[in-house]
Scaffold this active site. Structure first.
Site, PDB file in Angstrom:
ATOM      1  N   SER A  21       0.830  -1.203   0.000  1.00  0.00           N
ATOM      2  CA  SER A  21       0.000   0.000   0.000  1.00  0.00           C
ATOM      3  C   SER A  21       0.869   1.260   0.000  1.00  0.00           C
ATOM      4  CB  SER A  21      -0.885   0.001   1.249  1.00  0.00           C
ATOM      5  OG  SER A  21      -1.512   1.254   1.369  1.00  0.00           O
ATOM      6  N   LYS A  71     -15.007  -1.972   4.871  1.00  0.00           N
ATOM      7  CA  LYS A  71     -15.653  -0.652   4.823  1.00  0.00           C
ATOM      8  C   LYS A  71     -17.106  -0.689   5.318  1.00  0.00           C
ATOM      9  CE  LYS A  71     -12.763   1.548   1.354  1.00  0.00           C
ATOM     10  NZ  LYS A  71     -12.656   2.280   0.088  1.00  0.00           N
ATOM     11  N   ASP A 107     -13.856   8.872   0.720  1.00  0.00           N
ATOM     12  CA  ASP A 107     -13.676   8.442  -0.672  1.00  0.00           C
ATOM     13  C   ASP A 107     -14.506   9.343  -1.595  1.00  0.00           C
ATOM     14  OD1 ASP A 107     -11.926   6.292  -0.387  1.00  0.00           O
ATOM     15  OD2 ASP A 107     -13.536   4.866  -0.002  1.00  0.00           O
TER      16      ASP A 107
HETATM   17  P1  NAP Z   1     -14.581  -4.216  -5.210  1.00  0.00           P
HETATM   18  O1  NAP Z   1     -15.476  -3.764  -4.138  1.00  0.00           O
HETATM   19  O2  NAP Z   1     -13.949  -5.566  -5.131  1.00  0.00           O
HETATM   20  O3  NAP Z   1     -15.393  -4.102  -6.605  1.00  0.00           O
HETATM   21  C1  NAP Z   1     -14.800  -4.434  -7.822  1.00  0.00           C
HETATM   22  C2  NAP Z   1     -15.846  -4.407  -8.939  1.00  0.00           C
HETATM   23  O4  NAP Z   1     -15.170  -4.672 -10.173  1.00  0.00           O
HETATM   24  C3  NAP Z   1     -16.930  -5.474  -8.798  1.00  0.00           C
HETATM   25  O5  NAP Z   1     -18.131  -4.978  -9.324  1.00  0.00           O
HETATM   26  C4  NAP Z   1     -16.394  -6.614  -9.661  1.00  0.00           C
HETATM   27  O6  NAP Z   1     -17.377  -7.404 -10.227  1.00  0.00           O
HETATM   28  C5  NAP Z   1     -15.753  -5.837 -10.784  1.00  0.00           C
HETATM   29  N1  NAP Z   1     -14.722  -6.629 -11.450  1.00  0.00           N
HETATM   30  C6  NAP Z   1     -13.645  -7.210 -10.871  1.00  0.00           C
HETATM   31  N2  NAP Z   1     -12.919  -7.843 -11.815  1.00  0.00           N
HETATM   32  C7  NAP Z   1     -13.570  -7.684 -12.987  1.00  0.00           C
HETATM   33  C8  NAP Z   1     -13.335  -8.123 -14.325  1.00  0.00           C
HETATM   34  N3  NAP Z   1     -12.266  -8.858 -14.641  1.00  0.00           N
HETATM   35  N4  NAP Z   1     -14.209  -7.754 -15.275  1.00  0.00           N
HETATM   36  C9  NAP Z   1     -15.283  -7.010 -14.968  1.00  0.00           C
HETATM   37  N5  NAP Z   1     -15.581  -6.560 -13.720  1.00  0.00           N
HETATM   38  C10 NAP Z   1     -14.727  -6.891 -12.767  1.00  0.00           C
HETATM   39  O7  NAP Z   1     -13.352  -3.225  -5.386  1.00  0.00           O
HETATM   40  P2  NAP Z   1     -13.357  -1.616  -5.170  1.00  0.00           P
HETATM   41  O8  NAP Z   1     -12.979  -1.281  -3.794  1.00  0.00           O
HETATM   42  O9  NAP Z   1     -14.637  -1.096  -5.714  1.00  0.00           O
HETATM   43  O10 NAP Z   1     -12.114  -1.202  -6.104  1.00  0.00           O
HETATM   44  C11 NAP Z   1     -12.210  -1.224  -7.513  1.00  0.00           C
HETATM   45  C12 NAP Z   1     -10.964  -0.543  -8.091  1.00  0.00           C
HETATM   46  O11 NAP Z   1     -10.934   0.818  -7.683  1.00  0.00           O
HETATM   47  C13 NAP Z   1      -9.641  -1.163  -7.580  1.00  0.00           C
HETATM   48  O12 NAP Z   1      -8.704  -1.141  -8.635  1.00  0.00           O
HETATM   49  C14 NAP Z   1      -9.205  -0.216  -6.480  1.00  0.00           C
HETATM   50  O13 NAP Z   1      -7.798  -0.188  -6.308  1.00  0.00           O
HETATM   51  C15 NAP Z   1      -9.703   1.113  -7.046  1.00  0.00           C
HETATM   52  N6  NAP Z   1      -9.965   2.113  -5.983  1.00  0.00           N
HETATM   53  C16 NAP Z   1      -9.300   3.283  -6.077  1.00  0.00           C
HETATM   54  C17 NAP Z   1      -9.523   4.257  -5.135  1.00  0.00           C
HETATM   55  C18 NAP Z   1      -8.792   5.573  -5.260  1.00  0.00           C
HETATM   56  O14 NAP Z   1      -8.754   6.332  -4.291  1.00  0.00           O
HETATM   57  N7  NAP Z   1      -8.245   5.860  -6.408  1.00  0.00           N
HETATM   58  C19 NAP Z   1     -10.430   4.036  -4.085  1.00  0.00           C
HETATM   59  C20 NAP Z   1     -11.104   2.818  -4.026  1.00  0.00           C
HETATM   60  C21 NAP Z   1     -10.862   1.849  -4.994  1.00  0.00           C
HETATM   61  P3  NAP Z   1     -17.980  -8.698  -9.454  1.00  0.00           P
HETATM   62  O15 NAP Z   1     -18.825  -8.096  -8.349  1.00  0.00           O
HETATM   63  O16 NAP Z   1     -18.726  -9.366 -10.509  1.00  0.00           O
HETATM   64  O17 NAP Z   1     -16.802  -9.447  -8.920  1.00  0.00           O
END
Ligand code: NAP
Length: 281
Positions: A21, A71, A107
């Site tokens: 991280s 979360k 966020d």
């Molecule tokens: P999460 O809760 O695990 O959600 C991920 C989502 O993406 C789910 O809807 C999942 O679908 C979908 N997904 C995963 N792999 C996929 C694939 N190969 N094809 C299509 N859909 C896919 O994760 P999150 O916390 O929302 O994070 C998502 C991304 O945002 C990560 O890369 C994280 O690092 C980034 N993020 C960035 C920040 C920032 O401050 N920049 C903050 C938070 C998150 P399913 O439900 O079908 O598995």
């Protein structure tokens, strides 16, 4: 003569897994800017340990951040919630004061600040890719901003859950479609899936044809700094931004809550620059 040391504050990030991280780096930089003396450590917590770690260790800190998968799980443990955290049903920042804990969601504010800094306006038709934690933040903030929200996900039953939450909590009628079946034009495309993230950097959540039909593109992914999705946007002259500024702005919002400090845009821009260098190492 003995010089009294400034009180050292203690902060942490809990989640599982935490991997490499970059958050400790960002918080150290922000504390240096605001002249706060403190530590920010990573604490990987197993699901069955969460309650015990919260009672015996986290409550002893000045504050902590929460990431995947806690979360939502942390909510019932906290003494109070901000209005935004209660609305989103997700907490990423906890303030501990006089032994009491209050949960916030920075966020959302980090996301809005990042869009504003990139001149991306959250209006009109907004397409959210994914339906997990980041997608929830993007969809709720878009609905609160008055945008027409479409959620595109690979499993439509999960997207329907987010659609229902938007309707129940905000009276927003979002549309749901399959990730592989996105039609029409969008003012803003928001990627909230991890697709394109290191090490799978050759993947994109949607085709270039879909990107071409968007007015602006924001990718939550920040490693690599230019995902294939963002390369499509750049090559087609479309306004775009990656997730790094969101990450730094949400951390700054947490520092503001913990330490009663505030940051200037130029100070945050400098921390974003340094974090980019840190990620390139
Ligand atoms: P999460 O809760 O695990 O959600 C991920 C989502 O993406 C789910 O809807 C999942 O679908 C979908 N997904 C995963 N792999 C996929 C694939 N190969 N094809 C299509 N859909 C896919 O994760 P999150 O916390 O929302 O994070 C998502 C991304 O945002 C990560 O890369 C994280 O690092 C980034 N993020 C960035 C920040 C920032 O401050 N920049 C903050 C938070 C998150 P399913 O439900 O079908 O598995």
């Amino acid at each position: 003569m003995r010089v009294a040391l400034k009180e050292e504050k203690r902060f942490a990030l809990i989640g599982n897994p935490l991997g490499h991280s970059v958050s400790p780096f960002i918080h150290r930089e922000l504390m240096a800017v605001s002249k706060v003396t403190g530590t920010y450590t990573l604490q990987e917590v197993l699901p069955q340990e969460l309650e015990q770690v919260y009672c015996t260790q986290l409550r002893e800190l000045n504050g902590f951040n929460v990431t995947i998968p806690y979360k939502t799980a942390v909510l019932p443990l906290l003494d109070a919630l901000s209005a935004r955290a209660a609305l989103f049903g997700a907490v990423n920042t906890v303030v501990v004061q006089n032994g009491k804990t209050k949960g916030y969601n920075t966020d959302g504010s980090g996301f809005l600040k990042a869009l504003a800094a990139a001149n991306i306006s959250l209006q009109g038709r907004v397409l959210v890719l994914g339906c997990g934690g980041a997608a929830r933040t993007f969809a709720f903030e878009s609905a609160l901003a008055g945008a027409a929200v479409t959620i595109a996900a690979r499993h439509s039953e999960k997207a329907t859950g987010l659609q229902q939450a938007l309707r129940e909590k905000l009276g927003c009628n979002a549309t749901v479609c399959a990730l592989a079946d996105i039609r029409g034009e969008y003012d803003v495309l928001l990627n909230a899936t991890p697709v394109g993230m290191t090490p799978h950097i050759d993947a994109a959540p949607v085709s270039e044809a879909v990107v071409k039909r968007a007015g602006a593109v924001f990718d939550a992914v920040y490693n690599p700094q230019e995902t294939v999705l963002l390369r499509y946007a750049r090559e087609n002259g479309i306004l775009h931004e990656n997730g790094l500024s969101m990450l730094v702005w949400q951390a700054a919002a947490a520092e503001e809550l913990w330490n009663n400090v505030s940051f200037k845009e130029a100070e945050i821009a400098a921390v974003i620059r340094k974090t980019k260098e840190e990620l390139r190492r």
